[in-house]
Design an enzyme around this catalytic site. Structure first.
Site, PDB file in Angstrom:
ATOM      1  N   LYS A  80       1.272   2.550  -7.143  1.00  0.00           N
ATOM      2  CA  LYS A  80       0.867   2.661  -5.862  1.00  0.00           C
ATOM      3  C   LYS A  80       1.701   1.668  -5.126  1.00  0.00           C
ATOM      4  CE  LYS A  80      -3.514   2.823  -3.228  1.00  0.00           C
ATOM      5  NZ  LYS A  80      -4.761   2.534  -3.500  1.00  0.00           N
ATOM      6  N   SER A 155      -7.980   5.941  -1.731  1.00  0.00           N
ATOM      7  CA  SER A 155      -6.479   5.755  -1.316  1.00  0.00           C
ATOM      8  C   SER A 155      -5.238   5.889  -2.014  1.00  0.00           C
ATOM      9  CB  SER A 155      -6.432   4.396  -0.619  1.00  0.00           C
ATOM     10  OG  SER A 155      -6.673   3.520  -1.363  1.00  0.00           O
ATOM     11  N   SER A 179     -11.253   3.824  -4.670  1.00  0.00           N
ATOM     12  CA  SER A 179     -10.022   4.238  -4.521  1.00  0.00           C
ATOM     13  C   SER A 179      -8.856   4.850  -5.667  1.00  0.00           C
ATOM     14  CB  SER A 179      -8.944   3.284  -3.650  1.00  0.00           C
ATOM     15  OG  SER A 179      -9.283   3.237  -1.999  1.00  0.00           O
TER      16      SER A 179
END
Ligand SMILES: [Zn+2]
Lengths: 486, 488
Positions: A80, A155, A179
């Site tokens: 990420k 996210s 997330s």
């Protein structure tokens, strides 16, 4: 099955038998990326040359017996884009960090590098991890591999979509209010948020410091446990990391749930949850009982306030954490500004997206003189109530079960104009962060329109063992083998 | 001219906030070295540059130093202490928040006694807390002001240096007391060996809260905060100006407005920096990246043991042990090096008063003139003692001793050697002196007669003649004795 859809442990076996090379694995991941990335937008940054040459190097090291093949050796992992990778841009999907190149590695990256992993790429996300749909990315939304008209969740939308579609074998995400788990659920893969403090946050660009935790997104619970073995452990660079022995998480994988006491969280099976989702969870409850678990309903009344508490604490911490993005030392700077104040204002106005600005404003307000007691202070007190309620529940149960997300993947654009509805997407996952608990999401089946449904299993503080035990046995019982159509 | 506090209708009410830079090896929250004016931005890392993802880790040594200061200021050490974030934007702050302490500081409720000569002022210490320092801004252009510069450069070498803030109660009643308090605080901290405590170098800094009230009134008036009081002198001058300004305002029927003011040492006045309305809302909240520090009593006790004898106790001991006056005792105990030097001398020479006189007289004068400390001086305690012994033995007189000491100070030489080289030794040989005296008496029958008639003055004249003939080398005491004997 295609190489890009194998798990890390399957690939490890093949590497050990010399049936495959790291270069072949990286090659097949990159051809898959070439094939689907333009439809998915899972990544912010890809470096094919670097990945392939890196894989070649590792092959050489293996054939000269310079290194042992361990978990994740030569495995392409998506990271990420809020975890610092030395000399490789780390943007947090924000314009303000569009060209930011970290001067150091996050602790988790160092740990993966010690295993000779391959960086598949820096994965797309909601800007500064604020969002539940991956639509808040400066680099455009990521699409759900099961249906590209739908969101992958957020996210960690990029880390989830890349693993689900074969653009990476597994990935690292971060989880502040769901997330990791919510996108894992929406993309039909496994996602784990460890106990707060299990994994070092050093090098994870902070959203809400007291809630953030790094964790794996994988194709099965085995890989998840293996990744926890790599990334967990106390770190002198993170004062909030827990100084406790790290168990072998793979040793907790189990065939059945004999003797396990399982609580179904009543508040998280109520009206707000889609019927199909509830039914899928109820199916797994039956399977849990068949696997030897003892299932009972449990009420955690304070969960009613979890969302409110979260949307005070997280933005408050974020408002302070994000104040360092000012154009002075790194990142975007408005060059037309003539005064210092103007430079701050224009840099931040241009650099941050809508949702980030909204949360900075909420947080700044909540911490302001005269409002602090009514908001931040009170929210912290309610947070303590939630922690205590969970403690009480874990006095009775080994794990708690709920849906991960109240719905399956929703349409792109469906909720983006309505923040409050969007915030509801994390209703099942947020309480876990507030209490610092470990929790996993595993696929529990598909909806009628072929969208994945996720099951959340929550454990007590530092009781990843129970979570993994329940998850691995239910994973077998559920037998989810579907792959997205992309 | 100093403010005549005693004759004012008003009474100043002053509280001080002192910032002390600790001399730990590394910074407050990262492993970077502390810097002392080297190249810009060399002692930096992701943490003290506020890079994304970096996290603070508490410097244990800094906590120990802070506890040491708090204990020396008679503070209560809290059972546990936490850090807060103080949020405000400024380019010298890498994170745009300062990690500081708020409602749970490390030490509370202490005091420091300040000796004012004819009275002692006990200044209450509200709190002692830890925080991190900012970087330094350098503005291009001639004015050095950010608003008028073409560009500004930030040097983060200082960013993250451990700071201790010592906040007093509003117990200080005059600008002079304020200065003496700061000097006492500096002396105390220097004893603890935890900071260089230099106002010139900025390792000791001070802001003041000032108000005035009619004498005899309880209620404290509206206060102003004065910044940039960066020397002991400016502290006093700035406060004197501000107290006068406030009194004039009240006398003319106006009001004091709550504001932050900046002291300009060039013009010696204070100017408005910002009003109460413009004051920052720092949005303090507990630093989530750090965990509470629990101050175990064992640790506090261990630190207590490392605190040396402090100036006040030392002065009392000097008075008793060496029979010094209060003034001398205070003078010698306020500086750790001076006190150590004094006691070293006392161990090899018996007359403490003589040592004190020399240290406080000629020695101090030379140190001040050369702007060096006693530690840096080339006069060893052994050599000073030797000189005192030589004076006592009558080999040199005090006037000669002065010039011998000057050479000892300049060259670090042994006093015996200097006397030998310069042929300064006094004529203490009785037969030699008698011969010279015979000569003088013979050549000056007039004064001899006058002395016999009882005119004491004539004796000085005769001694002077002897001294002149011996080029000042005669021992005046012996000359006196011999003449008196011969003429009686
Ligand atoms: Zn540093």
């Amino acid at each position: 099955m295609e190489i890009h859809y194998l798990t890390a442990h399957e690939l490890k076996d093949r590497l050990k038998k010399r049936e495959l090379s790291c270069a072949e694995i990286a090659g097949s991941i990159y051809s898959r990326i070439d094939e689907v990335e333009n439809k998915l937008n899972s990544y912010i940054r890809l470096d094919k040359e670097h990945a392939l040459s890196g894989a070649g190097e590792i092959d050489k090291l293996i054939s000269s017996n310079a290194i042992e093949i361990s978990d994740f050796t030569g495995i392409p992992v998506a990271i990420k884009d809020n975890m610092c990778t030395k000399n490789i841009t780390t943007t947090c999907a924000s314009r303000i960090l569009e060209n930011y190149v970290p001067i150091y590695n996050a602790t988790v990256i160092d740990r993966l590098e010690s295993r000779n992993y391959i960086l598949a790429g820096k994965a797309n996300m909601d800007e500064f991890a604020m969002g539940s749909s991956n639509e808040n990315s400066y680099f455009g939304p990521t699409k759900n591999p099961w249906n590209t008209g739908r969101v992958p969740g957020g996210s960690s939308g990029g880390p989830a979509a890349s693993v689900a579609s074969g653009e990476a074998i597994c990935s690292l995400g971060s989880d502040t209010g769901g997330s990791i788990r919510q996108p894992a659920s929406l993309c039909g893969i496994v996602g784990f948020k460890p106990t707060y403090g299990r994994v070092s946050r050093y090098g994870l660009v902070a959203f809400a410091s007291s809630l953030d935790q790094i964790g794996p997104l994988t194709r099965d619970v085995d890989d998840c446990a293996a990744m926890l073995n790599v990334i967990c452990g106390c770190d002198g660079n993170d004062s909030t990391s827990i100084d406790t022995a790290v168990p072998d998480f793979k040793s907790f994988l189990a065939e059945d749930m004999k003797g396990m006491k399982i609580g179904i969280v009543k508040e998280l099976m109520a009206e707000g949850i889609d019927r199909e989702v509830r039914e899928a969870v109820q199916m797994t409850i039956k399977m849990a009982e068949e696997a030897g678990g003892k299932v009972e309903e449990v009420s955690i009344p304070s969960l009613e306030y979890a969302l409110d508490v979260y949307y005070i604490i997280a933005p408050s911490e974020a408002s302070s954490n994000l104040s360092r993005f000012d154009g002075v030392r790194y990142g975007h700077r408005n060059m037309q500004a003539r005064t210092l104040r103007e430079m701050y204002q224009r840099t931040r106005a241009e650099g941050f997206g809508e949702e980030v600005k909204r949360r900075i404003m909420i947080g700044t307000y909540c911490l302001s003189a005269g409002y602090y007691d009514a908001y931040y202070e009170k929210a912290q007190r309610v947070r303590t109530l939630i922690i205590n309620d969970f403690k009480k529940a874990f006095g009775k149960f080994d794990v708690l079960i709920s849906p991960t997300s109240p719905t399956t993947a929703f349409k792109i654009g469906e909720k983006i104009e309505d923040p409050l509805t969007m915030y509801m997407s994390d209703i099942c996952t947020i309480p876990v962060n507030l209490a610092g608990l470990p929790a996993i999401s595993i696929p529990a089946g598909l909806s009628a329109d072929k969208l994945p449904i996720g099951l959340q299993i929550i454990g007590d503080i530092l009781r990843e063992d129970n979570v993994l035990k329940a998850a691995s046995s239910l994973e077998k019982a559920i037998g989810f083998k579907d792959k997205p159509g992309i | 001219m100093a403010l005549d506090i005693k004759n004012l209708k008003y009474e100043p009410v002053i509280g001080l906030e002192a910032h002390v830079e600790l001399c730990t090896r590394t910074k407050m929250f990262c492993g970077c070295r502390l810097s002392f004016g080297e190249d810009k931005n060399i002692y930096t890392c992701p943490v003290c540059l506020g890079h994304p993802g970096s996290l603070p880790v508490i410097n244990r040594k800094a906590v120990q130093y802070a506890i040491k200061i708090a204990l020396a200021l008679n503070c209560k050490i809290q059972d546990y202490t936490i850090f807060h974030r103080k949020n405000y934007f400024y380019p010298d702050m890498p994170k745009n928040y300062q990690i500081s302490q708020y409602d749970l500081p490390l030490g509370v409720k202490g005091h420091l006694d300040v000796d004012m000569g004819d009275y002692t002022r006990r200044v209450g210490i509200t709190r002692v807390h830890m925080e991190e320092d900012t970087g330094k801004l350098l503005h291009t252009g001639t004015t050095g002001r950010i608003s008028e510069s073409e560009a500004s450069i930030v040097d983060f070498n200082r960013a993250g240096t451990p700071l201790i803030e010592v906040v007093t109660e509003p117990d200080i009643r005059s600008p002079e007391e304020a200065r003496e308090y700061m000097i006492a605080l500096r002396n105390l901290i220097l004893f603890l060996d935890v900071s260089n405590c230099s106002m010139e170098e900025g390792s000791l800094r001070c802001d003041a809260n000032v108000s005035v009230r009619k004498k005899g009134k309880e209620k404290i008036g509206t206060k102003t905060e004065i910044k940039n009081l960066n020397s002991f002198k400016f502290l006093q001058k700035g406060l004197e100006y501000e107290v006068e300004r406030q009194i004039k305002l009240l006398e003319s029927g106006s009001k004091v407005i709550q504001q932050t003011r900046h002291y300009d040492s060039k013009t010696a006045i204070t100017k408005v920096l910002r009003s109460k309305e413009e004051a920052h809302d720092y949005r303090y909240f507990p630093e989530p990246d750090l965990v509470p520090i629990y101050m175990e009593s064992k640790m506090v006790e261990d630190i207590k043991k490392t605190i040396p004898e402090l100036p006040a106790t030392k002065a009392k001991r000097f008075e008793k042990q060496y029979g010094l006056s209060i003034y001398d005792s205070n003078f010698l105990s306020n500086d750790r090096d001076l006190a150590d030097y004094f006691e070293k001398c006392c161990s090899c020479y018996g007359n403490a008063k003589n040592i004190a006189n020399w240290m406080m007289g000629d020695f101090s004068a030379l140190l001040n003139k050369e702007k060096i400390t006693i530690k840096e001086s080339r006069v060893t305690p052994e050599n000073l003692c030797r000189m005192l012994e030589i004076i006592d033995g009558g080999k040199i007189n005090s006037k000669m001793a002065k010039s011998v000491f000057e050479e000892m100070f300049a060259a670090g030489k042994d006093p015996g050697k200097i006397i030998e080289e310069r042929g300064l030794e006094q004529i203490a040989d009785k037969s030699m002196l008698e011969a010279v005296i015979e000569e003088v008496l013979r050549d000056n029958p007039g004064p001899v007669e006058q002395f016999r008639q009882g005119k004491e003055k004539a004796l000085s004249f005769l001694i002077g003649k002897v001294m002149a003939k011996t080029k000042g080398k005669a021992n005046p005491r012996m000359v006196n004795e011999i003449i008196t004997k011969k003429l009686s």
